[in-house]
Enzyme design. Sequence first.
Site, PDB file in Angstrom:
ATOM      1  NE  ARG A 164      10.120  -3.534 -27.128  1.00 33.88           N
ATOM      2  CZ  ARG A 164       9.803  -3.772 -28.401  1.00 33.88           C
ATOM      3  NH1 ARG A 164       9.391  -2.777 -29.188  1.00 33.88           N
ATOM      4  NH2 ARG A 164       9.872  -4.989 -28.880  1.00 33.88           N
ATOM      5  CG  ASP A 193       7.261  -5.353 -26.337  1.00 35.19           C
ATOM      6  OD1 ASP A 193       8.007  -6.342 -26.199  1.00 35.19           O
ATOM      7  OD2 ASP A 193       6.776  -5.024 -27.437  1.00 35.19           O
ATOM      8  CG  HIS A 268       6.794  -8.792 -28.151  1.00 35.91           C
ATOM      9  ND1 HIS A 268       8.096  -8.335 -28.087  1.00 35.91           N
ATOM     10  CD2 HIS A 268       6.595  -9.194 -29.431  1.00 35.91           C
ATOM     11  CE1 HIS A 268       8.656  -8.446 -29.292  1.00 35.91           C
ATOM     12  NE2 HIS A 268       7.772  -8.978 -30.118  1.00 35.91           N
ATOM     13  CD  GLU A 331       9.383  -9.685 -33.515  1.00 36.18           C
ATOM     14  OE1 GLU A 331      10.224  -9.416 -34.400  1.00 36.18           O
ATOM     15  OE2 GLU A 331       9.256  -9.005 -32.485  1.00 36.18           O
ATOM     16  CD1 TRP A 397       4.282  -7.530 -38.578  1.00 34.09           C
ATOM     17  CD2 TRP A 397       6.458  -7.014 -38.645  1.00 34.09           C
ATOM     18  NE1 TRP A 397       4.963  -8.526 -37.930  1.00 34.09           N
ATOM     19  CE2 TRP A 397       6.303  -8.236 -37.943  1.00 34.09           C
ATOM     20  CE3 TRP A 397       7.752  -6.502 -38.813  1.00 34.09           C
ATOM     21  CZ2 TRP A 397       7.384  -8.945 -37.424  1.00 34.09           C
ATOM     22  CZ3 TRP A 397       8.834  -7.197 -38.291  1.00 34.09           C
ATOM     23  CH2 TRP A 397       8.645  -8.412 -37.602  1.00 34.09           C
ATOM     24  CE1 TYR A 422       7.064  -1.710 -39.397  1.00 31.29           C
ATOM     25  CE2 TYR A 422       8.795  -2.394 -37.889  1.00 31.29           C
ATOM     26  CZ  TYR A 422       7.505  -2.514 -38.379  1.00 31.29           C
ATOM     27  OH  TYR A 422       6.660  -3.446 -37.831  1.00 31.29           O
ATOM     28  CG  PHE A 423       8.878   6.637 -39.491  1.00 31.80           C
ATOM     29  CD1 PHE A 423       9.110   6.377 -40.827  1.00 31.80           C
ATOM     30  CD2 PHE A 423       7.691   7.248 -39.135  1.00 31.80           C
ATOM     31  CE1 PHE A 423       8.180   6.721 -41.800  1.00 31.80           C
ATOM     32  CE2 PHE A 423       6.753   7.601 -40.095  1.00 31.80           C
ATOM     33  CZ  PHE A 423       6.991   7.332 -41.430  1.00 31.80           C
ATOM     34  CG  ASP A 424      12.414   0.992 -36.084  1.00 33.22           C
ATOM     35  OD1 ASP A 424      12.004   1.008 -37.272  1.00 33.22           O
ATOM     36  OD2 ASP A 424      12.416  -0.043 -35.393  1.00 33.22           O
ATOM     37  CD1 TRP A 473       8.877  -0.754 -34.836  1.00 37.42           C
ATOM     38  CD2 TRP A 473       7.882  -1.281 -32.904  1.00 37.42           C
ATOM     39  NE1 TRP A 473       7.698  -1.402 -35.131  1.00 37.42           N
ATOM     40  CE2 TRP A 473       7.069  -1.739 -33.968  1.00 37.42           C
ATOM     41  CE3 TRP A 473       7.456  -1.495 -31.589  1.00 37.42           C
ATOM     42  CZ2 TRP A 473       5.858  -2.404 -33.753  1.00 37.42           C
ATOM     43  CZ3 TRP A 473       6.258  -2.160 -31.379  1.00 37.42           C
ATOM     44  CH2 TRP A 473       5.477  -2.603 -32.445  1.00 37.42           C
ATOM     45  CB  THR A 474      11.120   3.710 -28.447  1.00 38.86           C
ATOM     46  OG1 THR A 474      10.458   2.859 -27.495  1.00 38.86           O
ATOM     47  CG2 THR A 474      10.114   4.572 -29.168  1.00 38.86           C
ATOM     48  CD  GLU A 475      13.059  -2.204 -30.203  1.00 37.08           C
ATOM     49  OE1 GLU A 475      12.583  -3.306 -30.500  1.00 37.08           O
ATOM     50  OE2 GLU A 475      12.728  -1.142 -30.774  1.00 37.08           O
TER      51      GLU A 475
END
Length: 533
Positions: A164, A193, A268, A331, A397, A422-424, A473-475
């Site tokens: 991302r 992704d 993805h 997903e 997850w 989840y660290f986001d 996750w880096t969105e």
Amino acid sequence: MSILAVLAIALAGDSIPAIVPRPAHVTVQPGAFTLRPGTVIVTDRSLRELGEMLGDYLFPATGLRLAVRTTAPAGTQVISIGLDSSLARLGDEGYRLDVSRSRVAIRAFRAAGAFYGIETLRQLLPPAVFRQAEMTSVAWRIPAVAIEDLPRFAWRGVHLDVARHFMPKEFVKKYIDLAALHKLNRFHWHLTDDQGWRLEIKQYPRLTEIGSRRRETLVGRPDEDSTKWRFDGQPHGGFYTQDDVREIVAYARARFVTIVPEIEMPGHSQAAIAAYPELGNTGNTIPVWTTWGVDENILNPGDATVRFYQNVLTEAMALFPGRWIHIGGDEAPKAQWKASALAQARIRELGLKNEDELQSWFTHRMDEFLTAHGRRLVGWDEILEGGLAPNAVVMSWRGVDGGIAAARAGHDVVMAPGSHTYFDHYQSADTVAEPLAIGGYLPLDTVYAFEPVPPALTANDARYVLGAQGQLWTEYIPDPKRAEYMVFPRLCALAEVLWTPRAGRDYADFTRRLATHLERLAALDVNYRPIGN
């Protein structure tokens, strides 16, 4: 000493040194060892590289370039690092560290344990030892202790999504260093992704020529009304050459971190389809995705697509020597398969019930391929749907239910529930005061309270829980400094969950030690989130 004695916790209150994660057994003794210019690092011949690493760790801040030798004259002040077969009971990653006024000794059954002994030794010194310039006013004393230590779980991981938002090679190496400091041994590297393909594949150059670059990025979260979406107008891209990957893999290996690459399939995958439209279901040329969420584009289930991805995995296996290869599997919307003549023909040909079983068939092909090459497939818990591939490792997850089901079926499991890892997610209930995040609320104490082995599992089933890991996750995480802010100090808490015996975990004691540990992170230029805010 018996295993029970090894696992005992010395409840000595504030006298326990500020080590994170807390060792299994610590005895504090009188006195201290003081580093001097004549101190010598003595190692077994097989551990000389670790001795050199310790010397490199100590030199910048102390100004002491300690000699590394296999022997030292009598009377020399020594830091010794050696293998000891009598410590087999501590396993491959356990160690014994003894510090007296005159000597420091690190002993372990295997080299990995000796490395973790070194990481503990670093934390016994003043936090300034982590600085990269000489600190002349600091007394370099190591408190006298006897530590016997080993990890609770075999899989102690941290994840980084670079698809991302691309993260530079030097930050990836820093991330690995920080994982090793916290005695984590798995780096799950999410490389592909919808929004970007980051791994050079020689056979398919368009994956990075086209798939590694998107023309712009959505600003903020996607509104339900797409007419309100706004984009930054800035191209975003980047990828790792195979030489970059070899460098990073070697860097991780020296720190006893195994890299687990993730190459997403069949969902993805819009970046790959953008590069090679024949991988998709419509035949249309589409761009690398510029927004977030779950994309409808999915790989087609044709034989050519299976061969394509097996060829990709062949190149990946040549780069990543670790046992595990992650293929995503999460997903994956099935609308395109429901409308695809090829997909429906394949369902009929194989006698499958539905599209979930078709995805299971696709995953089975990759599982067979990886198994034939001596590797293990890892996938998110959606790979349970439609039937689990026989050798797959499940990464749970969506809560822990997937992990429970997999363990009961005799499959290895890595716990990664969004509720605790989840660290986001936001670190404060006051989201206005925090950087934009994907949502959710995960404070430090909730991470620390995580128990990777669900009580619903029997003792026999629980042995399939390899461990757990933290996800980033880096969105909404555009750069390394934001990444550090989201990961630390929550990763410190998870590291203790995964290393320290459950009976030895105490949140009040952890936060006491963490106050000193944050000084180390500051010296390492880590943009951690302050605690108590």
